[in-house]
Scaffold this active site. Structure first.
Site, PDB file in Angstrom:
ATOM      1  N   LYS A 114       0.814  -1.218   0.086  1.00  0.00           N
ATOM      2  CA  LYS A 114       0.029   0.048   0.130  1.00  0.00           C
ATOM      3  C   LYS A 114       0.822   1.348   0.105  1.00  0.00           C
ATOM      4  O   LYS A 114       0.750   2.112  -0.818  1.00  0.00           O
ATOM      5  CB  LYS A 114      -0.970  -0.058   1.255  1.00  0.00           C
ATOM      6  CG  LYS A 114      -1.971  -1.144   1.059  1.00  0.00           C
ATOM      7  CD  LYS A 114      -2.892  -1.056   2.147  1.00  0.00           C
ATOM      8  CE  LYS A 114      -4.020  -2.112   2.164  1.00  0.00           C
ATOM      9  NZ  LYS A 114      -5.057  -2.153   3.237  1.00  0.00           N
ATOM     10  N   LYS A 197      -9.728 -11.076  -9.132  1.00  0.00           N
ATOM     11  CA  LYS A 197     -10.743 -11.322  -8.107  1.00  0.00           C
ATOM     12  C   LYS A 197     -11.674 -10.173  -8.095  1.00  0.00           C
ATOM     13  O   LYS A 197     -11.210  -9.080  -8.023  1.00  0.00           O
ATOM     14  CB  LYS A 197      -9.940 -11.585  -6.886  1.00  0.00           C
ATOM     15  CG  LYS A 197     -10.871 -12.011  -5.681  1.00  0.00           C
ATOM     16  CD  LYS A 197      -9.952 -12.177  -4.423  1.00  0.00           C
ATOM     17  CE  LYS A 197      -9.171 -11.103  -3.789  1.00  0.00           C
ATOM     18  NZ  LYS A 197      -8.646 -11.053  -2.579  1.00  0.00           N
ATOM     19  N   LYS A 200     -13.601  -4.448  -4.399  1.00  0.00           N
ATOM     20  CA  LYS A 200     -13.724  -3.012  -4.613  1.00  0.00           C
ATOM     21  C   LYS A 200     -12.830  -2.108  -5.095  1.00  0.00           C
ATOM     22  O   LYS A 200     -13.060  -0.983  -5.686  1.00  0.00           O
ATOM     23  CB  LYS A 200     -14.213  -2.523  -3.203  1.00  0.00           C
ATOM     24  CG  LYS A 200     -15.496  -2.856  -2.452  1.00  0.00           C
ATOM     25  CD  LYS A 200     -16.371  -2.101  -3.312  1.00  0.00           C
ATOM     26  CE  LYS A 200     -17.993  -2.339  -2.684  1.00  0.00           C
ATOM     27  NZ  LYS A 200     -18.914  -1.797  -3.186  1.00  0.00           N
TER      28      LYS A 200
END
Length: 332
Positions: A114, A197, A200
């Site tokens: 991240k 996959k 969101k």
């Protein structure tokens, strides 16, 4: 025989869970309620490591609670609560930070992933330290089992390491939880990009089946799903990933084996097949969405349910924190 305690949590980072969230985790949480002492937490403090919009955070926290109940998490069978309503999470989180090493925290892959996207300088300190808060989330409740996805394995190992280190240095305080990696039977892929996959973070909302979306919108997404060359309705993830994904969705929600579906749709076209899958999805989600909306319409009652769960969680958490402080020599 005393039931084993289960603990898991979910972040309120969107208006709606998607089908992958449900089939990959929540459905199994529901099953674990029977035969276990289940604690399920909406981890709103973890959501603070991203961009914060106060009104949205509140809305999404309540939406998460309503969806969990609508999906089958029973406040009578389980302790359902909001993380921030149990201050012991923050307090034990600090103790975990004080026994964790900088090196082991630096090696956490989710932080590296991240922070690399936006640059380490712009990453929040909370993103770096949240695995220690996550360890506190688990250890507070003396959980035997922590059902999580494979992507959380490293965090559970850190929790086990921190618990063992604390116990060795300061005396028996925490139960070291067992690994309990969820083995999802249904791998749900993005409708528009079946190689990825369902998530969101997908580039296209058209590829994600959201539980709180309108029934019409989800039906349209199914009918617009990417399919494959040819006309045969057959499960083959390599050659026919789009059709394989739709077969998986149908089977997961209807309970009909994929082999039987292949026979049922033999000789039929993609259009007919997608219409049937759309109907299966719509009828499965209809009562869930309706129940969640009903819960959200009575906000006071929903918050009352969370307050009851929070009180039960605080009772357990305070006992653990008191023991940790006592063993550390903190004057109470």
């Amino acid at each position: 025989m005393t039931q084993k305690r289960v603990l898991s949590g979910i972040q309120p980072t969107s208006d709606s869970f998607h089908l992958g969230n449900y089939l990959g985790a929540v459905k199994q949480w529901v099953e674990l309620q029977d035969g276990h002492d289940a604690f399920y937490c909406i981890v709103d403090l973890h959501a603070l490591t991203g961009e914060i919009e106060p009104a949205l955070l509140r809305k999404r926290t309540l939406a998460s609670a309503a969806q969990l109940i609508a999906l089958g998490i029973s406040p009578e069978k389980s302790t359902l609560f909001v993380q921030s309503q149990v201050p012991q999470h923050n307090q034990l989180g600090w103790l975990m930070e004080c026994i964790a090493g900088f090196g082991e925290a630096s090696r956490m892959t989710q932080f590296k992933d991240k922070s690399s996207k936006a640059g380490a300088d712009s990453a929040r300190v909370g993103l770096f330290t949240y695995p220690m808060l996550q360890a506190a989330d688990i250890l507070l409740y003396q959980a035997h089992l922590v059902p999580v996805g494979e992507d959380q394995r490293q965090h559970i190992e850190l929790t086990r390491d921190l618990a063992g280190r604390f116990n060795t240095r300061f005396g028996e305080t925490f139960r070291v939880p067992d690994n309990f990696i969820l083995k999802t039977a249904a791998k749900i892929q993005d409708l528009q990009d079946p190689a990825a996959k369902m998530s969101k973070s997908s580039g296209s909302v058209a590829g994600v089946l959201e539980i709180m979306d309108t029934l019409e919108a989800n039906a349209k997404k199914i009918k617009s799903a990417t399919t494959d060359a040819g006309r045969e309705i057959k499960f083959d993830e390599k050659e026919k990933p789009g059709i394989s994904n739709l077969l998986t969705i149908h089977s997961a929600l209807s309970g009909v084996a994929i082999e039987k579906l292949e026979v049922e749709f033999e000789g039929k076209g993609y259009g007919d097949f997608k219409s049937v899958v759309a109907d299966v999805v719509v009828e499965y989600l209809r009562p869930i969405r309706s129940a969640a909306l009903e819960l959200l319409d009575d906000e006071k009652s929903l918050i009352d349910i969370l307050h009851v769960g929070g009180a039960k969680a605080r009772d357990v958490a305070s006992s653990t924190l008191d023991l940790a402080y006592k063993n550390l020599g903190v004057v109470r």
